[in-house]
Design a protein around this motif. Structure first.
Motif, mmCIF file in Angstrom:
data_model
loop_
_atom_site.group_PDB
_atom_site.id
_atom_site.type_symbol
_atom_site.label_atom_id
_atom_site.label_comp_id
_atom_site.label_asym_id
_atom_site.label_seq_id
_atom_site.Cartn_x
_atom_site.Cartn_y
_atom_site.Cartn_z
ATOM 1 N N VAL B 65 -3.506 -17.963 16.161
ATOM 2 C CA VAL B 65 -3.743 -18.731 15.662
ATOM 3 C C VAL B 65 -5.199 -19.109 14.778
ATOM 4 O O VAL B 65 -5.969 -18.652 14.883
ATOM 5 N N ILE B 66 -4.889 -19.735 14.002
ATOM 6 C CA ILE B 66 -6.213 -19.728 12.799
ATOM 7 C C ILE B 66 -7.099 -21.063 12.551
ATOM 8 O O ILE B 66 -5.629 -22.268 12.469
ATOM 9 N N GLU B 67 -7.930 -21.901 12.636
ATOM 10 C CA GLU B 67 -8.403 -22.480 12.167
ATOM 11 C C GLU B 67 -8.668 -22.489 10.538
ATOM 12 O O GLU B 67 -9.981 -21.684 10.104
ATOM 13 N N ILE B 68 -8.118 -22.942 9.517
ATOM 14 C CA ILE B 68 -8.589 -22.584 8.233
ATOM 15 C C ILE B 68 -9.496 -24.627 7.873
ATOM 16 O O ILE B 68 -8.589 -25.366 8.126
ATOM 17 N N LYS B 69 -10.121 -24.228 6.627
ATOM 18 C CA LYS B 69 -10.982 -25.368 6.851
ATOM 19 C C LYS B 69 -11.041 -24.820 4.886
ATOM 20 O O LYS B 69 -10.954 -24.507 4.226
ATOM 21 N N GLY B 70 -10.082 -26.132 3.980
ATOM 22 C CA GLY B 70 -9.925 -26.573 2.836
ATOM 23 C C GLY B 70 -9.713 -27.813 2.642
ATOM 24 O O GLY B 70 -9.863 -28.469 3.056
ATOM 25 N N LYS B 71 -9.650 -27.259 1.259
ATOM 26 C CA LYS B 71 -9.317 -28.811 0.011
ATOM 27 C C LYS B 71 -8.074 -29.238 0.971
ATOM 28 O O LYS B 71 -6.692 -28.839 -0.287
ATOM 29 N N LEU B 72 -7.817 -30.807 1.047
ATOM 30 C CA LEU B 72 -6.460 -31.535 1.152
ATOM 31 C C LEU B 72 -5.320 -31.994 -0.624
ATOM 32 O O LEU B 72 -6.704 -32.353 -1.079
ATOM 33 N N VAL B 73 -4.908 -31.328 -1.119
ATOM 34 C CA VAL B 73 -4.343 -31.862 -2.327
ATOM 35 C C VAL B 73 -3.175 -32.163 -2.160
ATOM 36 O O VAL B 73 -2.633 -32.982 -2.904
ATOM 37 N N ASN B 80 12.927 -34.894 7.562
ATOM 38 C CA ASN B 80 13.706 -35.098 9.274
ATOM 39 C C ASN B 80 11.860 -35.380 9.628
ATOM 40 O O ASN B 80 11.674 -35.605 11.247
ATOM 41 N N GLY B 81 11.215 -36.286 8.665
ATOM 42 C CA GLY B 81 9.472 -36.588 9.721
ATOM 43 C C GLY B 81 9.081 -36.165 9.615
ATOM 44 O O GLY B 81 7.152 -36.576 9.934
ATOM 45 N N THR B 82 8.808 -34.942 9.726
ATOM 46 C CA THR B 82 7.509 -33.910 9.807
ATOM 47 C C THR B 82 6.741 -34.214 8.408
ATOM 48 O O THR B 82 7.307 -34.323 7.537
ATOM 49 N N ILE B 83 5.107 -34.381 8.903
ATOM 50 C CA ILE B 83 4.305 -34.457 7.959
ATOM 51 C C ILE B 83 3.336 -32.788 7.436
ATOM 52 O O ILE B 83 3.633 -32.339 8.142
ATOM 53 N N LEU B 84 3.590 -32.741 6.744
ATOM 54 C CA LEU B 84 3.144 -31.457 5.870
ATOM 55 C C LEU B 84 2.134 -32.004 5.228
ATOM 56 O O LEU B 84 1.763 -32.555 4.646
ATOM 57 N N LEU B 85 0.878 -31.594 4.982
ATOM 58 C CA LEU B 85 -0.318 -31.278 4.952
ATOM 59 C C LEU B 85 -0.377 -29.649 3.596
ATOM 60 O O LEU B 85 -0.439 -28.589 4.259
ATOM 61 N N ILE B 86 -1.281 -30.032 2.206
ATOM 62 C CA ILE B 86 -0.902 -28.862 1.260
ATOM 63 C C ILE B 86 -2.651 -28.756 1.245
ATOM 64 O O ILE B 86 -3.086 -29.472 0.936
ATOM 65 N N LEU B 87 -2.918 -27.597 1.815
ATOM 66 C CA LEU B 87 -4.224 -27.326 1.115
ATOM 67 C C LEU B 87 -4.915 -25.992 -0.138
ATOM 68 O O LEU B 87 -4.144 -26.034 0.225
ATOM 69 N N GLU B 88 -6.015 -26.360 -0.471
ATOM 70 C CA GLU B 88 -6.210 -26.040 -1.628
ATOM 71 C C GLU B 88 -5.406 -26.050 -3.070
ATOM 72 O O GLU B 88 -5.625 -26.071 -4.438
ATOM 73 N N ASP B 89 -4.249 -25.348 -2.874
ATOM 74 C CA ASP B 89 -3.020 -25.384 -4.159
ATOM 75 C C ASP B 89 -1.660 -25.466 -4.102
ATOM 76 O O ASP B 89 -1.352 -25.645 -2.886
ATOM 77 N N LEU B 118 -12.441 -32.458 2.127
ATOM 78 C CA LEU B 118 -12.224 -31.781 2.915
ATOM 79 C C LEU B 118 -11.178 -31.183 4.402
ATOM 80 O O LEU B 118 -11.780 -32.499 4.994
ATOM 81 N N VAL B 119 -10.669 -30.625 4.994
ATOM 82 C CA VAL B 119 -10.074 -30.943 6.583
ATOM 83 C C VAL B 119 -10.477 -29.520 7.235
ATOM 84 O O VAL B 119 -10.030 -28.850 5.772
ATOM 85 N N THR B 120 -9.968 -29.521 7.779
ATOM 86 C CA THR B 120 -10.112 -28.545 9.017
ATOM 87 C C THR B 120 -9.137 -28.638 9.623
ATOM 88 O O THR B 120 -8.320 -29.778 10.140
ATOM 89 N N ILE B 121 -7.231 -27.503 9.529
ATOM 90 C CA ILE B 121 -6.689 -27.427 10.382
ATOM 91 C C ILE B 121 -6.553 -26.349 11.860
ATOM 92 O O ILE B 121 -7.440 -25.018 10.784
ATOM 93 N N LYS B 122 -6.204 -26.348 12.356
ATOM 94 C CA LYS B 122 -5.603 -25.347 13.272
ATOM 95 C C LYS B 122 -4.322 -25.371 13.586
ATOM 96 O O LYS B 122 -3.625 -26.037 14.170
#
Lengths: 183, 143
Positions: B65-73, B80-89, B118-122
């Motif tokens: 389990v990783i907590e990642i802080k990055g820019k939401l791009v 299938n309805g899943t939401i995908l967040l892409i960070l940095e690039d 900036l967003v932090t995900i886990k």
């Protein structure tokens, strides 16, 4: 020296010229299905990455084994730890050519194709030919493939107590929407 | 008398065994929202670790389990309805699939996520395939 520079320049030019002919799907769907008398086993991943090189009809496909998601946590655990040994063999890879490929296939409506190439699963590589489709559907370049594999071919050992209860072959389904890459 | 006790204790053991077996069979998936992060990282340096030495980074982070802080791009929705967040690039960044259960009860928060912020995900790190794959994930901080 001069000659090398010219060769290098030609190489760079050809790469950039052909670069526009690449297509990618970063969230390709791949599933693994097997039926048992107790319940069906279905593992799905939306995280496979595939690149189609339209200059020669080459398809490269890779999936991380740990991204397969199952209904039951126990199935996922067995899949990764006992059968696929995902920490040792984290990726499944396929590299193949679309038979009789020409670039018009990518602009035409979806049609049947055959792809022959090397499938590497669980550290074992085999040459396979799989049926699939490729073409335009609702304005998108879509590709699919459906084929069967037997775990034993790829050195995956299933205990005999369980083996008889699982279908001999596992069905693999692949679906992806390609978008232009490197443009 | 003695035999009766033996039979009873065997029956008891069978029951316990069946109970444990059933519990294991129906064991639910881990709830990512309730799990503590093993690592807290910055998006860009996290990606670089994989680009520099994929095997070492995979051994270090895979299934953790990783907590990642990055820019939401980018914010995409899969078929299938899943939401995908892409960070940095968008091409070679961090791709995180939001947990389906978590998504159901946090739709307003997800709708409020702004590209460029900036967003932090886990989430659980799955390894590297052109981009770092994280699945399932939840949003921890939305700045």
């Amino acid at each position: 020296m001069k000659k090398q520079l010219i060769i290098l320049a030609i190489l760079i030019m050809s790469v950039s010229a052909f670069g526009q002919d690449k297509f990618i799907a970063k969230n390709a769907y791949i599933s693994f299905y097997s039926s048992t008398p107790l319940e069906d086993i279905l593992g799905e991943s939306n995280e496979a990455v595939t690149i189609l090189d339209a200059t020669k009809g080459e398809v490269v496909f890779q999936a991380l084994m740990t991204t397969f998601h199952f209904k039951r946590a126990l199935m996922e655990e067995h899949f990764n730890e006992n059968y696929m040994e995902s920490s040792k063999f984290p990726k499944a890879k396929f590299k193949g050519m679309i038979e009789g490929f020409n670039k018009d296939m990518l602009k035409a409506p979806v049609a049947n194709i055959k792809i022959t190439g090397q499938l590497n699963v669980h550290g074992v590589e085999k040459t396979i030919t799989v049926p699939g489709t490729i073409g335009m559907e609702a304005g998108k370049l879509v590709a699919t493939a459906k084929f069967k594999v037997t775990p034993e071919e790829y050195g995956i050992v299933i205990p005999s107590l369980v083996r008889d209860k699982i279908g001999k072959e596992m069905e693999i389904t692949v679906k992806d929407n390609y978008v232009p890459f490197g443009q | 008398m003695k035999i009766k006790y033996i039979i009873l204790s065997i029956l008891f053991l069978i029951l316990v065994g069946a109970g444990v077996g059933l519990k294991m069979f129906f064991k639910p998936h881990d709830n990512i929202n309730k799990m503590d992060a093993s690592f807290k990282v910055e998006g860009a340096s996290f990606i670089n670790e994989f680009k520099k030495d994929e095997n070492a980074a995979t051994a270090k982070y895979s299934e953790k389990v990783i907590e990642i802080k990055g820019k939401l791009v980018a914010k995409n929705t899969l078929p299938n309805g899943t939401i995908l967040l892409i960070l940095e690039d968008e091409m070679e960044g961090i791709s995180s699939e939001l947990d389906a259960e978590w998504t159901k009860s946090n739709q307003p928060l997800i709708d409020g996520l702004k590209i460029g912020n900036l967003v932090t995900i886990k989430g659980v790190c799955k390894g590297f395939l052109m981009e770092v794959k994280v699945n399932p994930a939840v949003v921890v901080v939305n700045e």
